[in-house]
Design a protein around this motif. Structure first.
Motif, short mmCIF file in Angstrom:
data_model
loop_
_atom_site.label_atom_id
_atom_site.label_comp_id
_atom_site.label_asym_id
_atom_site.label_seq_id
_atom_site.Cartn_x
_atom_site.Cartn_y
_atom_site.Cartn_z
N PHE A 56 0.93 -1.40 -0.13
CA PHE A 56 -0.35 -0.34 0.31
C PHE A 56 0.21 1.38 -0.27
CE2 PHE A 56 -2.78 -3.35 1.81
CZ PHE A 56 -4.07 -2.59 1.18
N THR A 57 1.96 0.95 0.06
CA THR A 57 2.51 2.40 -0.08
C THR A 57 2.83 2.94 -0.77
OG1 THR A 57 5.19 0.81 1.73
CG2 THR A 57 5.15 3.30 1.28
N LYS A 58 2.96 2.66 -1.43
CA LYS A 58 2.82 3.60 -2.12
C LYS A 58 2.28 4.36 -3.24
CE LYS A 58 8.18 2.73 -2.38
NZ LYS A 58 8.97 3.34 -2.04
N LEU A 59 1.72 3.56 -3.62
CA LEU A 59 0.15 3.96 -4.53
C LEU A 59 -1.30 4.58 -3.67
CD1 LEU A 59 -1.67 3.58 -7.35
CD2 LEU A 59 -2.42 1.05 -6.09
N TYR A 60 -0.97 4.40 -2.32
CA TYR A 60 -2.13 5.57 -2.17
C TYR A 60 -1.02 5.71 -0.32
CZ TYR A 60 -5.19 1.33 -3.39
OH TYR A 60 -5.96 0.69 -3.95
N ALA A 61 0.45 6.23 -0.55
CA ALA A 61 1.28 6.73 0.02
C ALA A 61 0.16 6.57 1.39
CB ALA A 61 0.47 8.69 -0.45
N MET A 62 0.74 6.04 1.28
CA MET A 62 0.43 5.36 2.91
C MET A 62 2.09 4.82 3.66
SD MET A 62 -2.34 2.84 2.45
CE MET A 62 -2.10 1.58 3.80
N ALA A 63 3.33 5.74 3.16
CA ALA A 63 4.88 4.96 3.45
C ALA A 63 4.93 4.95 5.27
CB ALA A 63 5.79 5.93 2.72
N GLY A 64 4.37 5.61 5.86
CA GLY A 64 4.29 6.44 7.31
C GLY A 64 3.74 5.00 8.01
N LEU A 65 2.59 4.33 7.32
CA LEU A 65 1.89 3.76 7.98
C LEU A 65 2.32 1.90 7.78
CD1 LEU A 65 -1.49 4.86 7.01
CD2 LEU A 65 -0.42 4.61 9.50
N ARG A 66 3.09 1.46 6.85
CA ARG A 66 4.13 0.77 6.88
C ARG A 66 2.85 -0.69 6.90
NH1 ARG A 66 6.93 1.64 4.55
NH2 ARG A 66 8.15 -0.55 4.29
N LEU A 67 2.72 -0.37 5.39
CA LEU A 67 1.81 -2.03 5.01
C LEU A 67 2.32 -2.49 3.97
CD1 LEU A 67 -0.61 -3.98 5.97
CD2 LEU A 67 -2.60 -1.71 5.39
N GLY A 68 2.78 -3.92 3.75
CA GLY A 68 2.63 -4.11 2.40
C GLY A 68 1.66 -6.18 2.65
N TYR A 69 1.39 -6.60 1.52
CA TYR A 69 1.93 -7.97 1.87
C TYR A 69 2.05 -8.92 0.26
CZ TYR A 69 -2.42 -6.42 -1.89
OH TYR A 69 -2.82 -5.69 -2.97
N GLY A 70 1.72 -10.61 0.76
CA GLY A 70 1.93 -11.15 0.06
C GLY A 70 0.53 -12.21 -0.62
N ILE A 71 1.05 -12.78 -1.70
CA ILE A 71 0.45 -13.87 -2.09
C ILE A 71 0.88 -14.91 -3.57
CG2 ILE A 71 -1.19 -14.23 -4.21
CD1 ILE A 71 -2.44 -10.98 -3.90
N CYS A 72 0.68 -16.02 -2.11
CA CYS A 72 1.49 -17.32 -2.87
C CYS A 72 0.61 -18.11 -1.89
CB CYS A 72 2.49 -17.03 -0.98
SG CYS A 72 3.89 -18.83 -2.15
N THR A 73 0.63 -19.52 -3.47
CA THR A 73 -0.41 -20.69 -3.00
C THR A 73 0.37 -21.86 -2.41
OG1 THR A 73 0.22 -20.98 -5.73
CG2 THR A 73 -1.65 -20.14 -5.27
N GLY A 74 1.63 -21.42 -2.22
CA GLY A 74 3.01 -22.77 -1.40
C GLY A 74 2.21 -22.48 -0.09
N LYS A 75 1.14 -23.19 0.33
CA LYS A 75 1.02 -23.15 2.05
C LYS A 75 2.64 -23.47 2.71
CE LYS A 75 -2.28 -25.44 5.25
NZ LYS A 75 -0.42 -25.63 5.92
N GLU A 76 3.18 -24.45 2.33
CA GLU A 76 3.96 -24.53 3.65
C GLU A 76 5.15 -23.34 3.37
OE1 GLU A 76 6.53 -27.94 1.64
OE2 GLU A 76 4.70 -28.98 2.04
N VAL A 77 5.50 -22.87 1.97
CA VAL A 77 6.50 -21.30 2.07
C VAL A 77 5.49 -20.07 3.26
CG1 VAL A 77 6.76 -19.21 0.47
CG2 VAL A 77 7.25 -20.94 0.10
N LEU A 78 4.41 -19.78 3.04
CA LEU A 78 3.27 -19.14 4.35
C LEU A 78 3.39 -19.48 5.65
CD1 LEU A 78 0.75 -17.76 1.96
CD2 LEU A 78 2.26 -17.28 2.33
N ASP A 79 3.29 -21.15 6.07
CA ASP A 79 4.10 -21.78 6.74
C ASP A 79 4.91 -21.10 7.98
OD1 ASP A 79 0.92 -22.92 7.26
OD2 ASP A 79 1.45 -24.43 6.87
N GLN A 80 5.27 -21.65 6.97
CA GLN A 80 7.80 -20.99 7.48
C GLN A 80 7.88 -19.74 8.08
OE1 GLN A 80 9.07 -23.62 8.50
NE2 GLN A 80 10.53 -22.23 9.11
N MET A 81 6.97 -19.01 7.37
CA MET A 81 6.63 -17.45 7.43
C MET A 81 5.97 -16.83 8.64
SD MET A 81 6.55 -15.69 3.45
CE MET A 81 6.71 -14.05 3.72
N ASP A 82 5.14 -18.35 8.76
CA ASP A 82 4.70 -17.82 10.39
C ASP A 82 4.68 -18.08 11.50
OD1 ASP A 82 1.65 -16.65 9.53
OD2 ASP A 82 0.92 -18.11 8.34
#
Length: 362
Positions: free
Chosen positions: A211-237
């Motif tokens: 959201f940083t660049k498009l919505y001018a929210m750099a100071g709020l710090r908000l990003g996200y990722g999309i991935c269909t690899g469940k094991e990858v997301l579980d490890q990140m969690d």
């Protein structure tokens, strides 16, 4: 290599900042209202799973909630994905976003580089890239692809990206595709690999957005990722901080997704001002590359451009104007710069100062 960034208005005495690629329309009104309403929630811990925001993101992108992970800006997720997978060897495009290298070095990863060629406008051609990778014989487990690339601003089309992702999948290479600037492109869908991931079969891809660049929210710090690899997301969690996304950032994100007119107006402004800036920079004698996002990559061709006194960065800073020097990007020197795109009045003021430097030579 020193990890400098755009937007460092705190270490510099500036009144005009052209170094950070933030939406020139500023924070959307709906997001401001959401922040005000969410202020009272600050006495409570935020939802560590960002469930409401993830559901809204899933609806917005047409993917499953389980395939989305949120973080404290895109940079947070870059470090997370590296720490989660711990690749022994990784490949980076050069020049490209510096946080990839920083995250990989923090994980003691061996880094290899594919250098973009200036004679090709620093554009990535998938056939040349995959042929080089095949001939190199490098055993890599991860690569980062920034599309559109930062700082060059060039975007590879979906078909080219799909060929690279298929090549990587067939060889067991995990790809992080950074699309944080995709929404600034004239036709975002022509370049995004989102629908490719949604069709399945690409568990080796982590799509990074923010959201940083498009919505001018750099100071709020908000990003996200999309991935269909469940094991990858579980490890990140397992490794992420449980409350890395604040309650006000989550509320702001939900509100931002409703700002469709704001996004459309943004594209119109950026498209118009991008051509205006490119044209004027070229007329002043700068070498302007084919940047397609909300920033412009160019080179100062003046003979004196490398001398400290005549360095464009310093000349502008003397006038309290900050631009992004690209000298700390691999393969670039002090003659390469990146500037953001703002609205016409601001652009005219910036160009007036720049013209005075070029014409007066000081």
């Amino acid at each position: 290599m020193e990890y400098q960034h755009g937007g460092d208005i705190y270490a510099n005495n500036v009144t005009i900042d052209y170094s950070a690629n933030i939406n020139p329309l500023g924070l959307p009104h709906g997001v401001k209202e959401a922040l005000f309403k969410a202020a009272d929630s600050c006495s409570c811990y935020p939802d560590s799973r960002s469930m409401r925001l993830r559901k809204e993101l899933a609806r917005f992108h047409g993917v499953s909630t389980e395939n989305i992970i949120c973080g404290n800006g895109a940079a947070d997720l870059i470090f997370q994905i590296v720490q989660a997978l711990k690749p022994k060897n990784a490949l980076l495009i050069a020049p490209s976003f510096l946080e990839y290298e920083q995250a990989l070095k923090a994980s003691s990863c061996n880094i290899f580089y594919y250098s973009l060629k200036e004679e090709n406008g620093f554009q990535l051609y998938e056939k040349d890239f995959t042929e080089w990778l095949e001939k190199s014989g490098i055993d890599i487990q991860m690569m980062f692809l920034c599309n559109p690339n930062n700082p060059t601003g060039f975007a590879a089309e979906k078909e080219a990206m799909a060929a690279i992702l298929k090549y990587s999948r067939d060889r067991g290479i995990f790809c992080v595709v950074d699309e944080c600037f995709n929404e600034f492109l004239p036709e975002p869908d022509r370049y995004s690999v989102l629908d490719l991931i949604g069709c399945g079969g690409y568990e080796n891809v982590f799509l990074l957005k923010a959201f940083t660049k498009l919505y001018a929210m750099a100071g709020l710090r908000l990003g996200y990722g999309i991935c269909t690899g469940k094991e990858v997301l579980d490890q990140m969690d397992l490794i992420r901080q449980p409350w890395s996304v604040s309650s006000i950032a989550q509320a702001a994100g939900e509100a931002a997704l409703m700002e469709t007119e704001y996004v459309e107006k943004t594209r119109q402004v950026i498209a118009c001002e991008r051509e205006y800036l490119k044209s004027t920079l070229s007329s002043l004698g700068f070498q302007v590359f084919d940047s397609m996002a909300n920033y412009i990559f160019f080179r100062d061709l003046r003979p004196e451009a490398l001398s400290r006194e005549k360095m464009l960065y310093n000349q502008l800073l003397d006038r309290k104007v900050l631009i992004r020097s690209c000298s700390n990007y691999r393969g670039l020197d002090d003659t390469y710069y990146r500037i953001c795109i703002k609205q016409r009045k601001e652009n005219e003021e910036f160009l007036s100062i720049l013209k005075s430097i070029v014409t007066e030579g000081k």
